[in-house]
Design a protein around this motif. Structure first.
Motif, PDB file in Angstrom:
ATOM      1  N   ASP A  44      21.142 -11.761  24.408  1.00  0.00           N
ATOM      2  CA  ASP A  44      22.530 -11.260  25.039  1.00  0.00           C
ATOM      3  C   ASP A  44      23.550 -12.272  24.405  1.00  0.00           C
ATOM      4  O   ASP A  44      23.198 -13.496  24.100  1.00  0.00           O
ATOM      5  CB  ASP A  44      23.017 -11.383  26.794  1.00  0.00           C
ATOM      6  CG  ASP A  44      22.007  -9.826  27.170  1.00  0.00           C
ATOM      7  OD1 ASP A  44      22.105  -8.735  26.762  1.00  0.00           O
ATOM      8  OD2 ASP A  44      21.798 -10.064  28.319  1.00  0.00           O
ATOM      9  N   PRO A  45      24.846 -11.724  24.078  1.00  0.00           N
ATOM     10  CA  PRO A  45      26.115 -13.191  23.372  1.00  0.00           C
ATOM     11  C   PRO A  45      25.720 -13.841  24.867  1.00  0.00           C
ATOM     12  O   PRO A  45      25.861 -14.018  25.761  1.00  0.00           O
ATOM     13  CB  PRO A  45      27.136 -12.350  23.069  1.00  0.00           C
ATOM     14  CG  PRO A  45      26.575 -10.484  23.270  1.00  0.00           C
ATOM     15  CD  PRO A  45      25.499 -10.369  24.487  1.00  0.00           C
ATOM     16  N   PRO A  46      26.283 -15.243  24.648  1.00  0.00           N
ATOM     17  CA  PRO A  46      26.689 -16.446  25.450  1.00  0.00           C
ATOM     18  C   PRO A  46      27.441 -15.931  26.218  1.00  0.00           C
ATOM     19  O   PRO A  46      28.712 -15.128  25.852  1.00  0.00           O
ATOM     20  CB  PRO A  46      26.659 -17.926  24.287  1.00  0.00           C
ATOM     21  CG  PRO A  46      26.187 -16.750  22.917  1.00  0.00           C
ATOM     22  CD  PRO A  46      26.048 -15.793  22.443  1.00  0.00           C
ATOM     23  N   ASN A  53      34.614 -12.321  18.197  1.00  0.00           N
ATOM     24  CA  ASN A  53      34.517 -13.385  18.075  1.00  0.00           C
ATOM     25  C   ASN A  53      33.827 -14.093  17.610  1.00  0.00           C
ATOM     26  O   ASN A  53      33.912 -14.893  16.788  1.00  0.00           O
ATOM     27  CB  ASN A  53      35.680 -14.094  19.176  1.00  0.00           C
ATOM     28  CG  ASN A  53      33.995 -14.542  20.470  1.00  0.00           C
ATOM     29  OD1 ASN A  53      32.870 -14.214  20.345  1.00  0.00           O
ATOM     30  ND2 ASN A  53      34.606 -14.752  22.020  1.00  0.00           N
ATOM     31  N   MET A  54      31.828 -14.079  17.737  1.00  0.00           N
ATOM     32  CA  MET A  54      31.114 -13.477  16.734  1.00  0.00           C
ATOM     33  C   MET A  54      31.587 -13.816  15.731  1.00  0.00           C
ATOM     34  O   MET A  54      30.830 -14.052  14.129  1.00  0.00           O
ATOM     35  CB  MET A  54      30.124 -13.610  17.186  1.00  0.00           C
ATOM     36  CG  MET A  54      29.273 -14.078  18.301  1.00  0.00           C
ATOM     37  SD  MET A  54      27.946 -13.813  19.167  1.00  0.00           S
ATOM     38  CE  MET A  54      28.120 -12.639  20.357  1.00  0.00           C
ATOM     39  N   ARG A  58      31.213 -15.481  11.786  1.00  0.00           N
ATOM     40  CA  ARG A  58      29.751 -15.464  10.869  1.00  0.00           C
ATOM     41  C   ARG A  58      31.412 -15.538   9.472  1.00  0.00           C
ATOM     42  O   ARG A  58      30.618 -16.178   8.657  1.00  0.00           O
ATOM     43  CB  ARG A  58      30.034 -13.847  11.051  1.00  0.00           C
ATOM     44  CG  ARG A  58      28.980 -13.249  10.070  1.00  0.00           C
ATOM     45  CD  ARG A  58      28.214 -12.016   9.850  1.00  0.00           C
ATOM     46  NE  ARG A  58      29.497 -11.279   9.629  1.00  0.00           N
ATOM     47  CZ  ARG A  58      30.076 -11.114   8.068  1.00  0.00           C
ATOM     48  NH1 ARG A  58      29.544 -11.720   7.080  1.00  0.00           N
ATOM     49  NH2 ARG A  58      31.582 -10.302   7.787  1.00  0.00           N
ATOM     50  N   LYS A  59      32.582 -15.327   9.891  1.00  0.00           N
ATOM     51  CA  LYS A  59      33.414 -14.837   8.381  1.00  0.00           C
ATOM     52  C   LYS A  59      33.390 -16.594   8.028  1.00  0.00           C
ATOM     53  O   LYS A  59      33.815 -16.396   6.916  1.00  0.00           O
ATOM     54  CB  LYS A  59      34.496 -13.934   8.662  1.00  0.00           C
ATOM     55  CG  LYS A  59      34.260 -12.659   9.018  1.00  0.00           C
ATOM     56  CD  LYS A  59      35.585 -11.222   9.169  1.00  0.00           C
ATOM     57  CE  LYS A  59      35.666 -10.294   8.294  1.00  0.00           C
ATOM     58  NZ  LYS A  59      36.273  -9.118   9.018  1.00  0.00           N
ATOM     59  N   ILE A  60      33.887 -17.724   9.268  1.00  0.00           N
ATOM     60  CA  ILE A  60      34.429 -19.039   9.091  1.00  0.00           C
ATOM     61  C   ILE A  60      33.067 -19.181   7.872  1.00  0.00           C
ATOM     62  O   ILE A  60      33.152 -19.981   7.206  1.00  0.00           O
ATOM     63  CB  ILE A  60      34.567 -19.456  10.080  1.00  0.00           C
ATOM     64  CG1 ILE A  60      35.873 -18.660  10.571  1.00  0.00           C
ATOM     65  CG2 ILE A  60      34.624 -20.868  10.115  1.00  0.00           C
ATOM     66  CD1 ILE A  60      36.320 -19.378  12.197  1.00  0.00           C
ATOM     67  N   MET A  61      32.022 -19.158   8.338  1.00  0.00           N
ATOM     68  CA  MET A  61      30.904 -19.227   7.824  1.00  0.00           C
ATOM     69  C   MET A  61      30.635 -18.706   6.504  1.00  0.00           C
ATOM     70  O   MET A  61      30.210 -19.837   5.473  1.00  0.00           O
ATOM     71  CB  MET A  61      29.392 -18.986   9.102  1.00  0.00           C
ATOM     72  CG  MET A  61      27.907 -19.771   8.257  1.00  0.00           C
ATOM     73  SD  MET A  61      26.709 -19.041   9.627  1.00  0.00           S
ATOM     74  CE  MET A  61      26.885 -17.763  10.184  1.00  0.00           C
ATOM     75  N   GLU A  62      30.633 -17.543   6.360  1.00  0.00           N
ATOM     76  CA  GLU A  62      30.744 -17.185   4.932  1.00  0.00           C
ATOM     77  C   GLU A  62      31.749 -17.706   3.821  1.00  0.00           C
ATOM     78  O   GLU A  62      31.302 -18.051   2.717  1.00  0.00           O
ATOM     79  CB  GLU A  62      30.902 -15.495   5.350  1.00  0.00           C
ATOM     80  CG  GLU A  62      30.371 -15.255   3.478  1.00  0.00           C
ATOM     81  CD  GLU A  62      30.370 -13.222   3.708  1.00  0.00           C
ATOM     82  OE1 GLU A  62      30.677 -12.438   3.140  1.00  0.00           O
ATOM     83  OE2 GLU A  62      31.255 -13.139   5.041  1.00  0.00           O
TER      84      GLU A  62
END
Length: 279
Positions: A44-46, A53-54, A58-62
């Protein structure tokens, strides 16, 4: 326990839903009872996190991965915080490898794939194995010993054919598309010169291939290539290739010591032989 799993499934628990037996696939219970070590882990999500928001993370990381000199600490933190979303994408949606590379480019970076994986025959029952040992006799460095052990392992295990999983090509002559044709998961070893030999004398590049697509390259060592391949298989939830399933199981159960008590009879027998030889 079965009733508890039904309740979890009704509540939408991701791990139980993903491991649910497909309707019409067989008679009996609709919720699959997972064998030990078989479950497709999908947490499950934290607490306090949502898929929305995950996705932002992900987009920031990309975007960070597109930089010439990305911030690896930031990427590592974002990879940890988006783990549950990534597992949902991989295990639940089972995307094509090119789509997965596009959405999660950091997953195919050497720092993320290998984390902490790194590695360790007996003489000439078969000609290919004898060729490997003959190459080792000419140049007996530790690096070539490790490469010989890994390349010789499927040759030693009866019934395995590594030709669809491990391939060598001339770094300057071969067309990559031809060299990767038919490879679902494996290693492509690019060698310097036309005389490649059973163990490449000069490795130009080692690439990890998934679905005829290079997902990792610029690896300069065969043993590190194997470690990266094991990491990719785990990260994107792949099965071991049938042509080398016992070799990969040996690496998991014996070399990496992951659930060694669950080894198959064939791998257990090989481990006992190695113990007798005190290798």
């Amino acid at each position: 326990m079965g009733n508890y799993r039904h309740k979890l499934s009704s509540a939408g628990c991701p791990e139980v839903v993903i491991n649910k037996r497909k309707s019409g696939s067989s008679k009996g219970e609709t919720v699959k009872k997972s064998k030990k070590g078989e479950v497709n882990y999908c947490p499950d999500p934290p607490e306090g996190q949502s898929p929305e928001n995950m996705e932002v993370k992900r987009k920031i990381m990309e975007a960070e991965m597109q930089k010439k000199d990305p911030n690896h600490q930031l990427i590592e933190d974002l990879m940890v915080s988006t783990f549950s979303q990534r597992r949902k994408d991989i295990v639940g949606d089972q995307p094509h490898i090119t789509e997965l590379m596009s959405r999660w480019p950091a997953l195919f970076h050497e720092r993320q794939t290998a984390g902490g994986l790194q590695t360790a025959t007996k003489s000439g029952k078969k000609q290919p194995l004898k060729d490997i040992l003959d190459c080792l006799a000419k140049d007996d460095t530790n690096e070539r010993r490790r490469a010989a052990a890994l390349l010789g392992l499927p040759r030693y295990i009866s019934g395995e054919d590594p030709s669809t999983v491990i391939r060598m090509c001339d770094a300057h002559a071969d067309i990559l598309d031809d060299a990767m044709k038919g490879m679902q998961v494996g290693l492509l070893i690019a060698c310097e010169g036309s005389e490649q030999g059973a163990i490449p004398h000069e490795v130009f590049d080692v690439a990890v291939v998934v679905e005829e697509t290079i997902v990792l390259h610029n690896i300069k060592d065969v043993t590190v290539g194997f470690a990266m391949l094991m990491g990719v298989i785990y990260c994107i939830n792949l099965k071991y290739p049938n042509d080398m399933k016992y070799s990969f199981e040996f690496l998991q159960r014996v070399v990496m010591k992951i659930s060694p008590d669950q080894a198959s009879a064939r791998v257990h027998g090989l481990r006992n032989k190695l113990l007798r030889y005190k290798l």
